[in-house]
Motif scaffolding. Structure first.
Motif, PDB file in Angstrom:
ATOM      1  N   MET A   1     -49.558   7.605  16.081  1.00  0.00           N
ATOM      2  CA  MET A   1     -50.186   7.818  14.792  1.00  0.00           C
ATOM      3  C   MET A   1     -51.650   7.377  14.869  1.00  0.00           C
ATOM      4  N   PRO A   2     -52.574   8.235  14.462  1.00  0.00           N
ATOM      5  CA  PRO A   2     -53.985   7.830  14.477  1.00  0.00           C
ATOM      6  C   PRO A   2     -54.213   6.621  13.574  1.00  0.00           C
ATOM      7  N   THR A   3     -55.065   5.718  14.014  1.00  0.00           N
ATOM      8  CA  THR A   3     -55.344   4.498  13.257  1.00  0.00           C
ATOM      9  C   THR A   3     -55.768   4.772  11.819  1.00  0.00           C
ATOM     10  N   PRO A   4     -56.656   5.742  11.559  1.00  0.00           N
ATOM     11  CA  PRO A   4     -57.032   5.991  10.157  1.00  0.00           C
ATOM     12  C   PRO A   4     -55.844   6.403   9.284  1.00  0.00           C
ATOM     13  N   VAL A   5     -54.910   7.148   9.860  1.00  0.00           N
ATOM     14  CA  VAL A   5     -53.714   7.551   9.117  1.00  0.00           C
ATOM     15  C   VAL A   5     -52.831   6.333   8.870  1.00  0.00           C
ATOM     16  N   LEU A   6     -52.632   5.514   9.879  1.00  0.00           N
ATOM     17  CA  LEU A   6     -51.851   4.284   9.736  1.00  0.00           C
ATOM     18  C   LEU A   6     -52.432   3.416   8.631  1.00  0.00           C
ATOM     19  N   ASP A   7     -53.741   3.263   8.609  1.00  0.00           N
ATOM     20  CA  ASP A   7     -54.406   2.448   7.582  1.00  0.00           C
ATOM     21  C   ASP A   7     -54.160   3.008   6.186  1.00  0.00           C
ATOM     22  N   LYS A   8     -54.254   4.315   6.031  1.00  0.00           N
ATOM     23  CA  LYS A   8     -54.045   4.940   4.722  1.00  0.00           C
ATOM     24  C   LYS A   8     -52.590   4.814   4.266  1.00  0.00           C
ATOM     25  N   ILE A   9     -51.675   4.983   5.192  1.00  0.00           N
ATOM     26  CA  ILE A   9     -50.250   4.827   4.860  1.00  0.00           C
ATOM     27  C   ILE A   9     -49.974   3.388   4.445  1.00  0.00           C
ATOM     28  N   ALA A  10     -50.475   2.445   5.213  1.00  0.00           N
ATOM     29  CA  ALA A  10     -50.266   1.030   4.895  1.00  0.00           C
ATOM     30  C   ALA A  10     -50.837   0.691   3.522  1.00  0.00           C
ATOM     31  N   ARG A  11     -52.020   1.189   3.239  1.00  0.00           N
ATOM     32  CA  ARG A  11     -52.655   0.914   1.949  1.00  0.00           C
ATOM     33  C   ARG A  11     -51.795   1.466   0.805  1.00  0.00           C
ATOM     34  N   LYS A  12     -51.322   2.699   0.932  1.00  0.00           N
ATOM     35  CA  LYS A  12     -50.496   3.303  -0.113  1.00  0.00           C
ATOM     36  C   LYS A  12     -49.169   2.561  -0.281  1.00  0.00           C
ATOM     37  N   LEU A  13     -48.621   2.077   0.828  1.00  0.00           N
ATOM     38  CA  LEU A  13     -47.347   1.352   0.780  1.00  0.00           C
ATOM     39  C   LEU A  13     -47.515  -0.125   0.439  1.00  0.00           C
ATOM     40  N   ARG A  14     -48.776  -0.546   0.305  1.00  0.00           N
ATOM     41  CA  ARG A  14     -49.111  -1.940  -0.040  1.00  0.00           C
ATOM     42  C   ARG A  14     -48.548  -2.932   0.978  1.00  0.00           C
ATOM     43  N   VAL A  15     -48.767  -2.586   2.245  1.00  0.00           N
ATOM     44  CA  VAL A  15     -48.390  -3.455   3.355  1.00  0.00           C
ATOM     45  C   VAL A  15     -49.551  -3.487   4.345  1.00  0.00           C
ATOM     46  N   SER A  16     -49.459  -4.339   5.319  1.00  0.00           N
ATOM     47  CA  SER A  16     -50.481  -4.370   6.362  1.00  0.00           C
ATOM     48  C   SER A  16     -50.107  -3.390   7.475  1.00  0.00           C
ATOM     49  N   PRO A  17     -51.101  -2.835   8.153  1.00  0.00           N
ATOM     50  CA  PRO A  17     -50.790  -1.988   9.307  1.00  0.00           C
ATOM     51  C   PRO A  17     -49.962  -2.751  10.351  1.00  0.00           C
ATOM     52  N   SER A  18     -50.221  -4.048  10.490  1.00  0.00           N
ATOM     53  CA  SER A  18     -49.468  -4.825  11.481  1.00  0.00           C
ATOM     54  C   SER A  18     -47.995  -4.934  11.108  1.00  0.00           C
ATOM     55  N   TYR A  19     -47.674  -4.922   9.818  1.00  0.00           N
ATOM     56  CA  TYR A  19     -46.267  -4.903   9.414  1.00  0.00           C
ATOM     57  C   TYR A  19     -45.624  -3.580   9.845  1.00  0.00           C
TER      58      TYR A  19
END
Length: 99
Positions: free
Chosen positions: A43-61
């Motif tokens: 998964m591209p990092t920018p996509v991971l960041d956007k998904i994490a933000r929408k899910l209200r979690v950290s990318p590391s989680y």
């Protein structure tokens, strides 16, 4: 648990559709489903960041590097382990009050 399972679990937990998540991540709903099934592993990092933000979690989680995904995951390092456990316990208490 892998990234896809974490995404799906959290999405269901906070009642967000795959379509809403896809819109936030600027990908198609089918791409979200493929992430969740593990069909797409890189998964591209920018996509991971956007998904994490929408899910209200950290990318590391989502990546499985951090088990805390709630407020406790975003607290400064000066919190003791005992205080962190109090935070986790409070979160469980709040969740237990849901109907």
């Amino acid at each position: 648990m892998d990234v896809g399972k974490r995404i799906k679990q959290r999405r269901k937990e906070i009642k967000i559709s795959a379509e809403d998540l896809a819109e936030a991540a600027e990908v198609s709903p089918s791409t979200i489903y493929r992430y969740e099934k593990g069909d797409i592993e890189n998964m591209p990092t920018p996509v991971l960041d956007k998904i994490a933000r929408k899910l209200r979690v950290s990318p590391s989680y989502l990546m499985g590097w951090d088990e805390d995904y709630t407020i406790a995951a975003h607290i400064d390092d000066d919190v003791t382990e005992e205080e962190m456990q109090d935070i986790r316990d409070y979160i469980k208490y709040i969740k237990s009050k849901r109907s």
